[in-house]
Design an enzyme around this catalytic site. Structure first.
Site, PDB file in Angstrom:
ATOM      1  N   SER A  32       0.914  -1.086   0.022  1.00 25.80           N
ATOM      2  CA  SER A  32      -0.041  -0.044  -0.083  1.00 25.80           C
ATOM      3  C   SER A  32       0.988   1.279   0.005  1.00 25.80           C
ATOM      4  O   SER A  32       0.300   2.430  -0.361  1.00 25.80           O
ATOM      5  CB  SER A  32      -0.784   0.010   1.299  1.00 25.80           C
ATOM      6  OG  SER A  32      -0.226  -0.241   2.383  1.00 25.80           O
ATOM      7  N   THR A  33       1.885   0.996   0.623  1.00 26.50           N
ATOM      8  CA  THR A  33       2.939   2.269   0.407  1.00 26.50           C
ATOM      9  C   THR A  33       3.694   2.759  -0.711  1.00 26.50           C
ATOM     10  O   THR A  33       3.812   3.683  -1.435  1.00 26.50           O
ATOM     11  CB  THR A  33       3.997   2.562   1.610  1.00 26.50           C
ATOM     12  OG1 THR A  33       3.193   2.205   2.729  1.00 26.50           O
ATOM     13  CG2 THR A  33       4.635   3.653   1.671  1.00 26.50           C
ATOM     14  N   ASP A  87      10.862   0.468  -1.625  1.00 24.91           N
ATOM     15  CA  ASP A  87       9.650  -0.434  -1.266  1.00 24.91           C
ATOM     16  C   ASP A  87       9.211  -0.108   0.145  1.00 24.91           C
ATOM     17  O   ASP A  87       9.971   0.455   0.992  1.00 24.91           O
ATOM     18  CB  ASP A  87      10.097  -1.865  -1.166  1.00 24.91           C
ATOM     19  CG  ASP A  87       9.145  -2.922  -1.233  1.00 24.91           C
ATOM     20  OD1 ASP A  87       7.669  -2.396  -1.237  1.00 24.91           O
ATOM     21  OD2 ASP A  87       9.607  -4.139  -1.352  1.00 24.91           O
ATOM     22  N   GLY A  88       8.155  -0.648   0.697  1.00 25.91           N
ATOM     23  CA  GLY A  88       7.696  -0.434   1.994  1.00 25.91           C
ATOM     24  C   GLY A  88       8.141  -1.512   2.957  1.00 25.91           C
ATOM     25  O   GLY A  88       9.048  -2.438   2.447  1.00 25.91           O
ATOM     26  N   ASP A  90       7.055  -3.601   6.857  1.00 28.31           N
ATOM     27  CA  ASP A  90       5.722  -4.038   7.843  1.00 28.31           C
ATOM     28  C   ASP A  90       6.579  -3.628   9.416  1.00 28.31           C
ATOM     29  O   ASP A  90       5.740  -3.321  10.207  1.00 28.31           O
ATOM     30  CB  ASP A  90       5.596  -5.555   8.016  1.00 28.31           C
ATOM     31  CG  ASP A  90       4.965  -5.869   6.612  1.00 28.31           C
ATOM     32  OD1 ASP A  90       3.960  -5.209   6.314  1.00 28.31           O
ATOM     33  OD2 ASP A  90       5.623  -6.864   5.890  1.00 28.31           O
ATOM     34  N   LYS A 100       9.525  -7.627   6.376  1.00 33.24           N
ATOM     35  CA  LYS A 100       8.627  -7.595   5.023  1.00 33.24           C
ATOM     36  C   LYS A 100       7.972  -8.978   4.734  1.00 33.24           C
ATOM     37  O   LYS A 100       8.333 -10.069   5.063  1.00 33.24           O
ATOM     38  CB  LYS A 100       9.577  -7.250   4.049  1.00 33.24           C
ATOM     39  CG  LYS A 100      10.031  -5.671   4.160  1.00 33.24           C
ATOM     40  CD  LYS A 100      10.895  -5.289   2.946  1.00 33.24           C
ATOM     41  CE  LYS A 100      10.556  -5.350   1.489  1.00 33.24           C
ATOM     42  NZ  LYS A 100       9.097  -4.825   1.371  1.00 33.24           N
ATOM     43  N   GLY A 101       7.006  -8.652   3.965  1.00 37.05           N
ATOM     44  CA  GLY A 101       6.227  -9.838   3.235  1.00 37.05           C
ATOM     45  C   GLY A 101       5.021 -10.026   3.651  1.00 37.05           C
ATOM     46  O   GLY A 101       4.328 -10.900   3.327  1.00 37.05           O
ATOM     47  N   GLY A 103       2.471  -8.787   2.317  1.00 42.53           N
ATOM     48  CA  GLY A 103       1.691  -8.786   1.355  1.00 42.53           C
ATOM     49  C   GLY A 103       2.064 -10.027   0.307  1.00 42.53           C
ATOM     50  O   GLY A 103       1.563 -10.072  -0.723  1.00 42.53           O
ATOM     51  N   GLU A 109      10.692  -9.514  -3.649  1.00 43.36           N
ATOM     52  CA  GLU A 109      11.157  -8.324  -3.167  1.00 43.36           C
ATOM     53  C   GLU A 109      12.719  -8.271  -2.894  1.00 43.36           C
ATOM     54  O   GLU A 109      13.524  -7.516  -3.173  1.00 43.36           O
ATOM     55  CB  GLU A 109      10.436  -7.746  -1.842  1.00 43.36           C
ATOM     56  CG  GLU A 109       8.824  -7.363  -2.308  1.00 43.36           C
ATOM     57  CD  GLU A 109       7.895  -7.147  -0.852  1.00 43.36           C
ATOM     58  OE1 GLU A 109       6.932  -6.411  -1.188  1.00 43.36           O
ATOM     59  OE2 GLU A 109       8.321  -7.721   0.023  1.00 43.36           O
TER      60      GLU A 109
END
Length: 242
Positions: A32-33, A87-88, A90, A100-101, A103, A109
């Protein structure tokens, strides 16, 4: 006060404005970011502020968004070296290690972002934490074969600190159980989320133990990779450099 989406847009746009210049090969993140960073690249290509950009997406949905904006795409097979990836995340700890991950795109990524000269992380302040683990479950992509065995092996790792493995069900794009079917990643693998009750003491050691576990494709610990983190908060935008 800015909404969470407005904060995400601010950091997504700033990352592109500050780190992307014409002629670059860039990695496009997922989530989303990162969505707003992709949007900004498309906008600047359309108005002529950027030229000769080639991008590598980190998921099918990012690829579809980039194509809809007219961003030229390639793959690591023809371009193994990137100038920058955006990239964003979490979770971000004080040493700028990441989880991360959330999503579900952690393998794509990581392979893209490890190939970039600079890796710029964009988050709102809710993603900053004092320690990785309890703040957001750690995603691990695993092969479907004998998944319950792999989950037990992961739980038994010394650096896992008793974290509980949960097989992701429903959509692969979040870790909420929003369906009964096992979630499938873009790589046709399963996703396991590790739930911690205490901070991960040694993310680097844990990352090493996880990737050596047979059955694991990749994990969501991104350690010692970050160039900069751009953070949007109620007091404005700040940046932390590694």
């Amino acid at each position: 006060m800015a909404t969470q989406d407005e904060l995400k847009k601010q950091v997504g746009y700033k990352a592109v404005d500050d780190y992307v210049t014409s002629g670059m090969v860039i990695g496009l993140g997922t989530g989303s970011t990162a969505y707003f960073a992709v949007e900004r690249v498309g906008e600047k290509l359309k108005n002529g502020e950027l030229k000769d950009i080639i991008a590598i997406p980190t998921s099918i949905r990012t690829k579809e968004q980039a194509e809809s904006l007219g961003i030229p795409l390639t793959t690591l097979d023809t371009h193994s070296k990137l100038d920058v990836a955006i990239d964003g995340a979490d979770s971000v700890d004080p040493a700028l290690n990441l989880v991360k991950g959330g999503g579900g795109a952690l393998f794509r990524e990581k392979i893209v972002e490890m190939s970039a000269d600079k890796f710029v992380v964009i988050v709102d302040e809710s993603k900053m934490c004092t320690g990785l683990g309890p703040h957001f479950p750690l995603p691990i992509e695993v092969l479907p074969f004998c998944v319950e065995h792999t989950m037990r092996c992961l739980e038994a790792l010394p650096a896992m600190q008793g974290a509980k493995a949960v097989l992701r069900r429903g959509s692969s794009e979040n870790n909420k159980e929003d369906g009964t079917e096992i979630a499938i990643s873009d790589n046709n693998c399963y996703l396991v989320d590790m739930h911690f009750t205490e901070d991960i003491k040694d993310p680097v050691a844990l990352a090493d133990q996880i990737i050596k576990t047979v059955g694991v494709v990749e994990h969501g610990l991104f350690t010692e990779m970050t160039t900069a983190v751009i953070i949007a908060g109620k007091d404005g935008i700040t940046e932390k450099l590694a």
